[in-house]
Design an enzyme around this catalytic site. Structure first.
Site, PDB file in Angstrom:
ATOM      1  N   THR A  46      -2.924   5.288   2.651  1.00  0.00           N
ATOM      2  CA  THR A  46      -3.430   4.543   1.492  1.00  0.00           C
ATOM      3  C   THR A  46      -4.927   4.785   1.398  1.00  0.00           C
ATOM      4  O   THR A  46      -5.605   4.976   2.409  1.00  0.00           O
ATOM      5  CB  THR A  46      -3.231   3.035   1.646  1.00  0.00           C
ATOM      6  OG1 THR A  46      -4.000   2.609   2.769  1.00  0.00           O
ATOM      7  CG2 THR A  46      -1.796   2.677   1.848  1.00  0.00           C
ATOM      8  N   GLU A  96       2.632   1.971  -0.523  1.00  0.00           N
ATOM      9  CA  GLU A  96       3.557   1.278   0.378  1.00  0.00           C
ATOM     10  C   GLU A  96       4.926   1.037  -0.257  1.00  0.00           C
ATOM     11  O   GLU A  96       5.857   0.627   0.418  1.00  0.00           O
ATOM     12  CB  GLU A  96       2.952  -0.079   0.784  1.00  0.00           C
ATOM     13  CG  GLU A  96       1.722   0.026   1.670  1.00  0.00           C
ATOM     14  CD  GLU A  96       0.411   0.167   0.876  1.00  0.00           C
ATOM     15  OE1 GLU A  96       0.455   0.611  -0.290  1.00  0.00           O
ATOM     16  OE2 GLU A  96      -0.646  -0.188   1.436  1.00  0.00           O
ATOM     17  N   LYS A 153     -13.671 -16.188  -8.545  1.00  0.00           N
ATOM     18  CA  LYS A 153     -13.381 -17.613  -8.324  1.00  0.00           C
ATOM     19  C   LYS A 153     -14.545 -18.433  -8.828  1.00  0.00           C
ATOM     20  O   LYS A 153     -15.571 -18.559  -8.169  1.00  0.00           O
ATOM     21  CB  LYS A 153     -13.112 -17.877  -6.852  1.00  0.00           C
ATOM     22  CG  LYS A 153     -11.796 -17.251  -6.437  1.00  0.00           C
ATOM     23  CD  LYS A 153     -11.552 -17.332  -4.945  1.00  0.00           C
ATOM     24  CE  LYS A 153     -10.346 -16.497  -4.584  1.00  0.00           C
ATOM     25  NZ  LYS A 153     -10.612 -15.443  -3.620  1.00  0.00           N
ATOM     26  N   TRP A 190      -9.541 -19.481 -11.055  1.00  0.00           N
ATOM     27  CA  TRP A 190      -9.506 -18.031 -10.938  1.00  0.00           C
ATOM     28  C   TRP A 190      -9.662 -17.391 -12.314  1.00  0.00           C
ATOM     29  O   TRP A 190      -9.009 -17.796 -13.276  1.00  0.00           O
ATOM     30  CB  TRP A 190      -8.172 -17.570 -10.335  1.00  0.00           C
ATOM     31  CG  TRP A 190      -8.043 -17.859  -8.873  1.00  0.00           C
ATOM     32  CD1 TRP A 190      -8.814 -18.711  -8.133  1.00  0.00           C
ATOM     33  CD2 TRP A 190      -7.084 -17.308  -7.976  1.00  0.00           C
ATOM     34  NE1 TRP A 190      -8.397 -18.716  -6.832  1.00  0.00           N
ATOM     35  CE2 TRP A 190      -7.339 -17.864  -6.704  1.00  0.00           C
ATOM     36  CE3 TRP A 190      -6.037 -16.395  -8.106  1.00  0.00           C
ATOM     37  CZ2 TRP A 190      -6.565 -17.532  -5.578  1.00  0.00           C
ATOM     38  CZ3 TRP A 190      -5.280 -16.066  -6.994  1.00  0.00           C
ATOM     39  CH2 TRP A 190      -5.542 -16.630  -5.738  1.00  0.00           C
TER      40      TRP A 190
HETATM   41  P1  AMP Z   1      -2.229   3.018  -4.426  1.00  0.00           P
HETATM   42  O1  AMP Z   1      -1.574   2.647  -3.147  1.00  0.00           O
HETATM   43  O2  AMP Z   1      -3.460   3.841  -4.256  1.00  0.00           O
HETATM   44  O3  AMP Z   1      -1.246   3.626  -5.363  1.00  0.00           O
HETATM   45  O4  AMP Z   1      -2.754   1.691  -5.120  1.00  0.00           O
HETATM   46  C1  AMP Z   1      -1.857   0.643  -5.414  1.00  0.00           C
HETATM   47  C2  AMP Z   1      -2.573  -0.430  -6.172  1.00  0.00           C
HETATM   48  O5  AMP Z   1      -2.954   0.021  -7.473  1.00  0.00           O
HETATM   49  C3  AMP Z   1      -1.726  -1.639  -6.434  1.00  0.00           C
HETATM   50  O6  AMP Z   1      -1.646  -2.488  -5.318  1.00  0.00           O
HETATM   51  C4  AMP Z   1      -2.460  -2.268  -7.612  1.00  0.00           C
HETATM   52  O7  AMP Z   1      -3.579  -2.999  -7.174  1.00  0.00           O
HETATM   53  C5  AMP Z   1      -2.928  -1.062  -8.388  1.00  0.00           C
HETATM   54  N1  AMP Z   1      -2.011  -0.773  -9.504  1.00  0.00           N
HETATM   55  C6  AMP Z   1      -1.052   0.141  -9.566  1.00  0.00           C
HETATM   56  N2  AMP Z   1      -0.441   0.131 -10.777  1.00  0.00           N
HETATM   57  C7  AMP Z   1      -1.029  -0.843 -11.505  1.00  0.00           C
HETATM   58  C8  AMP Z   1      -0.852  -1.366 -12.824  1.00  0.00           C
HETATM   59  N3  AMP Z   1       0.034  -0.874 -13.671  1.00  0.00           N
HETATM   60  N4  AMP Z   1      -1.650  -2.391 -13.186  1.00  0.00           N
HETATM   61  C9  AMP Z   1      -2.572  -2.905 -12.357  1.00  0.00           C
HETATM   62  N5  AMP Z   1      -2.791  -2.453 -11.115  1.00  0.00           N
HETATM   63  C10 AMP Z   1      -2.034  -1.432 -10.685  1.00  0.00           C
END
Ligand code: AMP
Length: 543
Positions: free
Chosen positions: A186, A331, A440, A445
């Site tokens: 990640t 994940e 916050k 929020w």
């Molecule tokens: P990654 O593991 O780099 O793919 O990042 C995942 C994170 O990207 C998620 O936990 C979200 O915080 C964000 N994310 C992915 N898709 C969306 C979406 N459609 N809207 C808002 N946040 C998103």
């Protein structure tokens, strides 16, 4: 109890390639190469070369379970690596080359990669960290002999030379479907990157899910432009789903500017494409400048960060392209949820439909979602209560790779996403923030994503980030950091008035700072950590 009497075939990724070769042999895979020219061949060619590569891995001494890394753009050789490495029983480790060099060497050492497959673009980065890579024995440069770059690296092999000497006969091993197939780290913004170790079974089930119409619905009549990088969760899993569906595959290589994307979409008659909002923003400005249309494209998948309403409108109103808003993470395979309207929404007016379309949608079969409060208690599905989003399912991690005292999965089996969300009475989930990005203010929020979406809805704003800034009375208050569109002259007051028209008064940001550019992380997401560091001492006019 009697057992069923059906056949038992393991769910392994080589079976996807075998199926694709047998039933869709002539379907094309088209790649814009690093060198800039177009490469075209078929599923049949890809399958033959993947078998040659599997033999080559054996020649290199790669054994079952060994990790083999890739640092590469989207292209046919990368696809061959996927199937050859995982299919032969080794573990495909896609490394994100946009990370900082220290993170890249951390990841490769943590994964203990024995061989690296590297595009010529990334050879200098690898050369700069070569002395730190303690487990890497060989480096394969993904090009032909004519394009082999000069390098001080000693242990390099040319990809095409490697393949040339190998037979195209190879029996894919019938692995246990729970065997590890791939590893992805990640791009977490804090601490060291963490590894997610996928299984063959999780990847095949994930591909099935993506092919189903409740998610992407890829099929044999699609031509798919895969812009989302293969180094980012397997191009959102599409490297497997596309071949399962028999879709024509189009790869942009490193050429991801708006004009190049528009050309590929039209030249290759693409019906479907997938990318993060940043890419679509570049496409929109290129199309606006050229006046081109998108006659073949009928849907785009947008995810990775929240899709702004303005983007859904532009795609639909200007280009007649349907937007599918998706949520997921490394994940979770990555596909977690997808937004589709239902028949009962047909009677809603445009605004009512849009309110749903902006949500991240419902899980597909195989995934379950819930939201919980700080004490871990489930919250109601009323579209108002928001809490930590948790997920479980066939392609959700059960814990990070080689991490001690991993608390990411609860004792009752739910993975904590770090996202904050609501779920409405119909089951539509909406991300309101990352846990650490929520603002916050006086105990209430405020969603930074909501404010960002509203800000970019203004015709003069190209991109906006909203971050929390310390405030003596309210603890934190929102600050907008925005980029104007070229030629636009919008000022602070006009942007705040625009935002105030859509939110409660206490949610209106306290100030606006205009910048030329916003910082982005390795996967194109806004780097709020960098912004918070930059504006940590910012004094709001209200303070
Ligand atoms: P990654 O593991 O780099 O793919 O990042 C995942 C994170 O990207 C998620 O936990 C979200 O915080 C964000 N994310 C992915 N898709 C969306 C979406 N459609 N809207 C808002 N946040 C998103």
């Amino acid at each position: 109890m009697a057992m069923g009497m059906m056949q038992d075939h393991p769910l392994i990724v080589s079976s996807i390639l075998e199926f694709a070769e047998r039933w869709f042999p002539s379907v094309e895979i088209v790649s814009r190469t690093v060198e800039g020219d177009m490469h075209r061949y078929t599923y049949k060619d890809a399958a033959r070369r993947a078998r040659q590569l599997a033999n080559a891995l054996e020649t290199l001494g790669v054994s079952a379970g060994d990790r083999v890394g890739t640092l590469a753009w989207n292209g046919y050789r990368h696809l061959e690596c996927y199937y050859a490495i995982a299919g032969s029983g080794a573990v495909l480790h896609t490394v994100n080359p946009r990370l900082f060099p220290e993170q890249i060497s951390y990841i490769i050492n943590h994964g203990e990669d024995r061989v690296l497959f590297v595009d010529t673009t990334f050879l200098p980065v690898v050369a700069s960290i070569r002395h730190e890579l303690t487990t890497v024995e060989r480096i394969v440069v993904m090009c032909d002999r004519n394009n082999m770059p000069d390098t001080e690296l000693e242990d390099v092999i040319c990809y095409e030379d490697l393949l040339d000497s190998e037979s195209s006969e190879f029996e894919w091993p019938q692995l246990d479907e729970y065997t590890a197939s791939a590893l992805c780290y990640t791009s977490g913004t804090t601490g060291n990157p963490k590894g997610v170790l996928y299984s063959h079974r999780s990847m095949v089930l994930h591909a099935y899910a993506e092919v189903s119409p409740n998610s992407i619905g890829m099929c044999a009549s699609d031509s798919v432009l895969i812009v989302v990088p293969q180094f980012h969760v397997f191009a959102w899993g599409t490297t497997f789903a596309a071949l399962m569906a028999g879709s024509k595959v189009v790869y942009p290589g490193p050429h991801m500017d708006g004009a190049s994307i528009a050309k590929l979409l039209n030249d290759e008659a693409c019906t479907l494409s997938l990318a993060v909002p940043t890419i679509w923003m570049m496409l929109m400005s290129a199309l606006k400048a050229s006046g081109e249309k998108l006659p073949h494209l009928n849907r785009v998948v947008i995810g990775g960060s929240a899709c702004p309403e303005a983007m859904i409108r532009s795609f639909e109103d200007l280009y007649d392209v349907q937007v599918l808003h998706a949520w997921g993470m490394t994940e979770t395979g990555p596909l977690g949820s997808m937004c589709h309207l239902e028949p009962k929404h047909a009677s809603l007016d445009a605004e009512g439909k849009m309110a749903i379309r902006c949500k991240q949608g419902k899980p597909v079969y195989g995934i379950d979602l819930r939201i919980v409060d700080d004490a871990g208690q489930p919250l109601p599905h009323d579209g108002v209560a928001f809490g930590q989003l948790q997920v479980r399912g066939h392609w959700v991690t059960s814990g990070y790779y080689r991490v001690d005292a991993d608390a990411s999965v609860s004792s009752d089996g739910w993975f904590d996403t770090g996202d904050v969300a609501t779920i409405d009475a119909d089951g539509y989930m909406q991300i309101t923030d990352r846990t650490k990005d929520v603002i916050k203010s006086g105990g209430e929020w405020i969603s930074s994503i909501d404010l960002e979406n509203i800000a970019v809805g203004h015709a003069d704003i190209a991109e906006a980030a909203v971050i929390a800034v310390p405030h003596p009375k309210w603890d934190e208050r929102p600050l907008v950091v925005a980029v104007r569109k070229p030629g636009a002259t919008i000022e602070r007051e006009a942007l705040l008035t625009h935002i105030a028209a859509s939110v409660a008064r206490w949610q209106v940001p306290d100030d606006v700072v205009f910048v030329d550019e916003l910082p982005h992380g390795a996967t194109g997401k806004l780097n709020k950590l960098a912004l918070r560091a930059q504006f940590g001492d910012y004094t709001l006019p209200t303070a």
